[in-house]
Motif scaffolding. Sequence first.
Motif, PDB file in Angstrom:
ATOM      1  N   HIS A 486     -46.315  39.749  57.991  1.00 29.35           N
ATOM      2  CA  HIS A 486     -46.172  40.004  59.425  1.00 29.35           C
ATOM      3  C   HIS A 486     -44.716  40.196  59.837  1.00 29.35           C
ATOM      4  O   HIS A 486     -44.414  40.219  61.019  1.00 29.35           O
ATOM      5  CB  HIS A 486     -46.802  38.855  60.215  1.00 29.35           C
ATOM      6  N   GLY A 487     -43.817  40.351  58.883  1.00 29.26           N
ATOM      7  CA  GLY A 487     -42.428  40.594  59.225  1.00 29.26           C
ATOM      8  C   GLY A 487     -42.237  41.909  59.959  1.00 29.26           C
ATOM      9  O   GLY A 487     -41.258  42.113  60.652  1.00 29.26           O
ATOM     10  N   ILE A 488     -43.232  42.807  59.813  1.00 28.50           N
ATOM     11  CA  ILE A 488     -43.117  44.113  60.435  1.00 28.50           C
ATOM     12  C   ILE A 488     -43.668  44.112  61.858  1.00 28.50           C
ATOM     13  O   ILE A 488     -43.409  45.019  62.642  1.00 28.50           O
ATOM     14  CB  ILE A 488     -43.870  45.142  59.558  1.00 28.50           C
ATOM     15  N   LEU A 489     -44.467  43.100  62.226  1.00 34.28           N
ATOM     16  CA  LEU A 489     -45.170  43.137  63.511  1.00 34.28           C
ATOM     17  C   LEU A 489     -44.219  43.097  64.693  1.00 34.28           C
ATOM     18  O   LEU A 489     -44.498  43.676  65.741  1.00 34.28           O
ATOM     19  CB  LEU A 489     -46.175  41.985  63.600  1.00 34.28           C
ATOM     20  N   LEU A 536     -38.377  35.184  55.249  1.00 31.56           N
ATOM     21  CA  LEU A 536     -38.337  35.935  56.496  1.00 31.56           C
ATOM     22  C   LEU A 536     -38.647  35.010  57.667  1.00 31.56           C
ATOM     23  O   LEU A 536     -39.625  34.271  57.639  1.00 31.56           O
ATOM     24  CB  LEU A 536     -39.333  37.086  56.474  1.00 31.56           C
ATOM     25  N   THR A 537     -37.807  35.050  58.676  1.00 34.05           N
ATOM     26  CA  THR A 537     -37.995  34.229  59.871  1.00 34.05           C
ATOM     27  C   THR A 537     -37.602  35.082  61.082  1.00 34.05           C
ATOM     28  O   THR A 537     -37.592  36.309  61.006  1.00 34.05           O
ATOM     29  CB  THR A 537     -37.150  32.947  59.772  1.00 34.05           C
ATOM     30  N   ASN A 539     -34.686  35.293  64.516  1.00 30.83           N
ATOM     31  CA  ASN A 539     -33.476  34.698  65.087  1.00 30.83           C
ATOM     32  C   ASN A 539     -33.778  34.161  66.491  1.00 30.83           C
ATOM     33  O   ASN A 539     -34.933  34.132  66.925  1.00 30.83           O
ATOM     34  CB  ASN A 539     -32.329  35.703  65.087  1.00 30.83           C
ATOM     35  N   ASP A 540     -32.741  33.753  67.201  1.00 31.15           N
ATOM     36  CA  ASP A 540     -32.930  33.135  68.518  1.00 31.15           C
ATOM     37  C   ASP A 540     -33.530  34.097  69.542  1.00 31.15           C
ATOM     38  O   ASP A 540     -34.061  33.663  70.568  1.00 31.15           O
ATOM     39  CB  ASP A 540     -31.588  32.611  69.050  1.00 31.15           C
ATOM     40  N   HIS A 541     -33.461  35.399  69.270  1.00 31.94           N
ATOM     41  CA  HIS A 541     -33.999  36.405  70.197  1.00 31.94           C
ATOM     42  C   HIS A 541     -35.372  36.908  69.764  1.00 31.94           C
ATOM     43  O   HIS A 541     -35.885  37.877  70.316  1.00 31.94           O
ATOM     44  CB  HIS A 541     -33.030  37.588  70.306  1.00 31.94           C
ATOM     45  N   GLY A 542     -35.952  36.262  68.746  1.00 27.70           N
ATOM     46  CA  GLY A 542     -37.272  36.654  68.277  1.00 27.70           C
ATOM     47  C   GLY A 542     -37.280  37.871  67.382  1.00 27.70           C
ATOM     48  O   GLY A 542     -38.349  38.418  67.067  1.00 27.70           O
ATOM     49  N   ILE A 543     -36.108  38.310  66.922  1.00 26.12           N
ATOM     50  CA  ILE A 543     -36.012  39.483  66.048  1.00 26.12           C
ATOM     51  C   ILE A 543     -36.239  39.047  64.603  1.00 26.12           C
ATOM     52  O   ILE A 543     -35.690  38.038  64.159  1.00 26.12           O
ATOM     53  CB  ILE A 543     -34.633  40.149  66.196  1.00 26.12           C
ATOM     54  N   LYS A 586     -42.862  26.044  48.456  1.00 25.59           N
ATOM     55  CA  LYS A 586     -43.990  25.999  49.384  1.00 25.59           C
ATOM     56  C   LYS A 586     -43.601  26.504  50.763  1.00 25.59           C
ATOM     57  O   LYS A 586     -44.392  27.164  51.439  1.00 25.59           O
ATOM     58  CB  LYS A 586     -44.526  24.567  49.467  1.00 25.59           C
ATOM     59  N   SER A 587     -42.385  26.212  51.183  1.00 26.03           N
ATOM     60  CA  SER A 587     -41.955  26.632  52.524  1.00 26.03           C
ATOM     61  C   SER A 587     -41.762  28.142  52.626  1.00 26.03           C
ATOM     62  O   SER A 587     -41.711  28.684  53.729  1.00 26.03           O
ATOM     63  CB  SER A 587     -40.641  25.927  52.892  1.00 26.03           C
ATOM     64  N   SER A 588     -41.665  28.840  51.492  1.00 24.41           N
ATOM     65  CA  SER A 588     -41.372  30.273  51.509  1.00 24.41           C
ATOM     66  C   SER A 588     -42.616  31.142  51.505  1.00 24.41           C
ATOM     67  O   SER A 588     -42.529  32.341  51.758  1.00 24.41           O
ATOM     68  CB  SER A 588     -40.498  30.644  50.300  1.00 24.41           C
ATOM     69  N   TYR A 589     -43.784  30.573  51.198  1.00 19.13           N
ATOM     70  CA  TYR A 589     -44.994  31.378  51.094  1.00 19.13           C
ATOM     71  C   TYR A 589     -45.571  31.698  52.464  1.00 19.13           C
ATOM     72  O   TYR A 589     -45.682  30.823  53.328  1.00 19.13           O
ATOM     73  CB  TYR A 589     -46.054  30.656  50.260  1.00 19.13           C
TER      74      TYR A 589
END
Length: 720
Positions: A486-489, A536-537, A539-543, A586-589
Amino acid sequence: MKPTYLATILAMLLSPQLVVAEEVDSAETANIERMSVIGVRQRLEQAGTLANTIMKTEVINATTIENKNAVNLSEAIDNSPGVKVSNECSMCGVKRIMLNGMKGEQTTILVDGLPVHTMISGYYAVDAIPTTGIERIEVARGAGASLIAPEAIGGTINIISYEPTENGAELDVSAGENGYRKLGFLGKGVSEDGSTRATLVAQYDDRDQFDADNNKVNEAPLQENRSLTARVSQDVTDTDNLVLRLANIQSEIFGGPMLGSTFADGTASSIGNVLSGFDDQFSEPQQLFEDGDVRKPFTGKTWETTEWIKTERNEASLAWLKEFSNDWNMHLATSYAEHKQDSFYEGFDYTAEDKMWFFDARFNYLLSENQLLTFGADLRTEEMRSHSRTGSANPDYASDSFDYDVKGIYLQDTWQATDALEVAMALRYDTITADFTDPKKPGTELDESILSPRLDIRLRHNDEWTSRVSAGRGYRAPLSFFETDHGILDGSLGFNIDIDELERSNSASYALSYEGEKLTSTASIAWTEVEHLAALTTNDHGIPLLTQLDEKATVITSDITFGYRLTEDMTLSLTAEHFDYDSVFKSSYAVAPIEERVTLSLDWDVNDWEFFANLVWVGSRDLSEYGYDGYNRLDANGQVDLDSKKTTDAPAYLTLDLRVSYEINEYMSLYSGVSNLFDYTQAGDEETPLFYDAEGAFDVGYIYGPLRGREIYAGMKLTF
């Protein structure tokens, strides 16, 4: 044109095959990078002057692929030892092939030993890789498993093309439930003197959407694939062989609203109808489903859950093998891949074109009867350019376009120290540059050099027992936002980068094998540590932000396989596996991987009948360890209903596949079978993968079990 040649051309177009895993011995097959062909190449391999297998390698042969009724690569290799195909999106069905517990992007796919897959083609492309025309699939686990693929931290999957020995054709036609259809054609042609061998392969397959909980949103998407491949192997002289391969693969995936159902903006009559209905006016999250509950019928606009991906991939490769003398040979190869994607993700449009060139010059020199030296250099260059109309409307939008270049040299010494001891020592040196090219991303993100060693040892204790030890180092440049489904959404906001290091891995494994008259067995354990693991996460602006973890991540994989010949006609196989991930991994999956798995298979040939059964048990998991946190319902104010919290206990489950075939004569056989006989699915038996997060945002990745149910099928295979 002779009828046999016409049949050959036709037969090359389409042909299905089955899957079986077994350990490879050097006396039986060559290294994962070798090409199995007749003529010059085969002679050099038999003489031991091309390559030799020391590392533990699993082979999935054509019979196994057939028995599993595997339509594509992901179905062919799933549940093989150390292999897990992870479905990481219920809408678009994106698949990740995981080796030794590593993430899918850390697996490298080769065809006849050459890379023909770009950075972004490993996400939607694996379900479009046909099984028709595949002779076998070789799976080598661990970093540095291939001399030319050091970025394969998890390992390599090498697809070996079928090479004919006679003229003919095969046609395979099958159909079943849930819209399943497949047409496979394999045409085979061999010149009278045997110096020219050609195949033409074509395959068409499709499946409908699947919605087990009847909330009018699918758990598995519609998918339609078409492929056409032509391959020619030519012995130009007694010491020269050329292999040319050309392929075109097309795929269309549609997921989200069930076609034919009625929604807030009308009936979803077709894919075009849904896409053309986009109006950029989003519903409130609590209005997407009846009573704000994802378990109830979808009531929003069709495009608000639509994920549509259309891809086309063109592949080309040319390899020249030249034998200078009994001691010297040279292998020059080049491959090209072009991946085009046009897609729509719930309101965000995304197009991309990714082009890759690869060049390899390799030399093999027989220092003595017991020592083979392999050395060479290769170059990989890749250019990806993406565009979004939605994103371009935002003045702050930054694309995820990139340039990637790798130049490497390598050396490997394979030494038969004694009759019992064989050692291979390899070393690569690479320079890597990776640059995100959007003007808003100045500078070059990665510009590094790295040394990657690998050691493989095989020790035959006696005629029955063999030990294999492997250790190696690998690397990977994290470049794609598709590394989480969902990094593309949220891509309409742009793509942000915080990457300044290569992922670096160290791995080691040990395997002990036993080969008796009726019983064969292999027990193995593998350890892998990865530094600078990509994640993938936002930033503070939701990007979307592609970043890297500070801590090292570790996975330990252990498995044991048994094969026992009960009778001359019946074989029983058992595999038990355990995957131990540390908290960092585990935190990366994006989706929780399996932790325990047991696979039991039975293959029984009696007269003209063949029966195959495959039972898979997957153990329970604690989803909270993987960051799962979601709710089924929002109240009228758009706040999560705390009483609707989704479970974090993923139960154990069983799946059973059965197949029976009958050979009417040497030209025709009939078969029938069922996949997932128990019809167990997460949405049908547990709960939907749809959810709201703690802030009330809708998402689709609460996945821990099978998403497609029982599928009964029947087919016919003709041989000309």
